[in-house]
Design a protein around this motif. Structure first.
Motif: not given
Length: 358
Positions: A109-116, A133-150
């Motif tokens: 949705s429009f709001v979903g894309k804006i939030a992403y 948590t480390r689990s959230n870090a793993d998830f966000f890194s993969k979801l938003f394609k951000i280097k895990r070391r950040k």
């Protein structure tokens, strides 16, 4: 030697538990310039903190910016006003909450894309990202394609001036099974109520559910439909009164008991509060929980989204005083060694030191 100065800014109130944890941890080793707002309206809070940020950029000296709870909308603005290193506390993701957890909007949705894109851009612009948590870090890194070391992990703490061990048991005829929190689907409160149904013949067990939220009416209705006499609902109370309610309890339910994907990645703040008060805790057997806890050593883990497993855990703890005492003592030791205010300060200092090196 004067302390280094950190600018702390957030769009949620400073009194919010996560912000309070961060600010207290920073104060021990840094001079802290706080840009926060107590206005009840979220848009007004953003306007106020952005205006104060502009003034601070012109007239205040600091070496680091720390964006607190729900700081994603501020990251681009912060980067416009200053080139100083930026640490973002990604305690929540707007996209995760709105589209995946509460499912208020569809991801496409429009709001979903804006939030992403808001989360993705803020994560890319931040120099360091903190998760709970480390689990959230793993998830966000993969979801938003951000280097895990950040990503760095800072586990949730609590206010030890309010949540500390004490003995105030007032009803020895009942085993009080206690839960508090916002009534969201994430918490899986329906599984607590269904466990109460399975245990309704154990008349010496009382389930006490404290809090409010969008699903509370639904949970009260479920309790009535099941004709339960062993569940009581209590409205929100002050933190001081909340700690008294916890102290009165025999077994505390940390959750999260739903099968929500987010439930697998987070550890509830209430779990930390219960441990700090030296209470035996039942939590869901999730990847996030296993980052810190060991079953039957410092916590009791039950299957997620499974009222039978939860009911079995309650019966075992109720009938085994030695195990309750062991979990309470070991859980409290884990709190002191891993989750206390001092440990939070030490961990935050490590993160800031690493930020300077990068």
């Amino acid at each position: 030697m004067p302390k280094e100065t950190v600018l702390f800014i957030c769009t949620e109130k400073e009194s919010y538990p996560r912000n309070n944890q961060i600010v207290k941890s920073l104060h021990d080793n840094f001079e802290v310039i706080k840009i926060t707002s107590d206005k009840s309206s979220y848009p007004l809070r953003i306007i106020e903190v952005v205006a104060r940020l502009a003034l601070s950029a012109l007239f205040r000296n600091y070496s680091l910016v720390f964006a607190g709870f729900l700081g994603q909308p501020l990251v681009f603005i912060i980067k416009f006003f200053t080139k100083k290193p930026l640490i973002l506390d990604a305690f929540v993701s707007a996209y995760d909450v709105l589209c995946l957890d509460r499912q208020d909007f569809k991801p496409g949705s429009f709001v979903g894309k804006i939030a992403y894109h808001l989360d993705e851009l803020s994560f890319r612009l931040a120099d360091t990202i903190i998760t709970d948590t480390r689990s959230n870090a793993d998830f966000f890194s993969k979801l938003f394609k951000i280097k895990r070391r950040k990503f760095y992990t800072l586990y949730m703490g609590t206010d030890e001036n309010i949540f500390y061990p004490r003995e105030t048991k007032i009803n020895n005829d009942k085993c009080i099974v206690f839960f508090h929190g916002t009534f969201w689907s994430l918490h899986g409160i329906e599984y607590i109520i269904k466990a109460a149904k399975l245990l309704e013949d154990s008349t010496d067990i009382l389930f006490r559910l404290l809090g409010g939220g969008r699903e509370k009416i639904k949970m009260i209705k479920l309790t009535k439909e099941l004709n339960l006499k062993n569940v009581e609902f209590i409205d929100w109370v002050s933190y001081q009164n909340l700690s008294c309610r916890i102290a009165e309890s025999d077994i505390c339910l940390g959750g999260h008991f739903s099968n929500n994907e987010k439930a697998k990645r987070v550890i509830s703040g209430k779990t930390i509060q219960y441990l700090a008060m030296k209470k035996p805790v039942i939590a869901a057997d999730s990847p996030a929980a296993k980052e810190l806890f060991t079953h039957a050593e410092n916590i009791y883990l039950c299957a997620m989204a499974d009222e039978k497993s939860l009911a079995k855990a309650i019966i075992e703890l109720k009938g085994n005083a030695a195990l309750r005492d062991k979990l309470a003592r070991s859980g409290f030791e884990l709190f002191k060694n891993r989750l206390s205010a001092q440990q939070s300060r030490n961990r935050l200092n490590e993160i800031i030191r690493d930020n300077r090196k990068s």
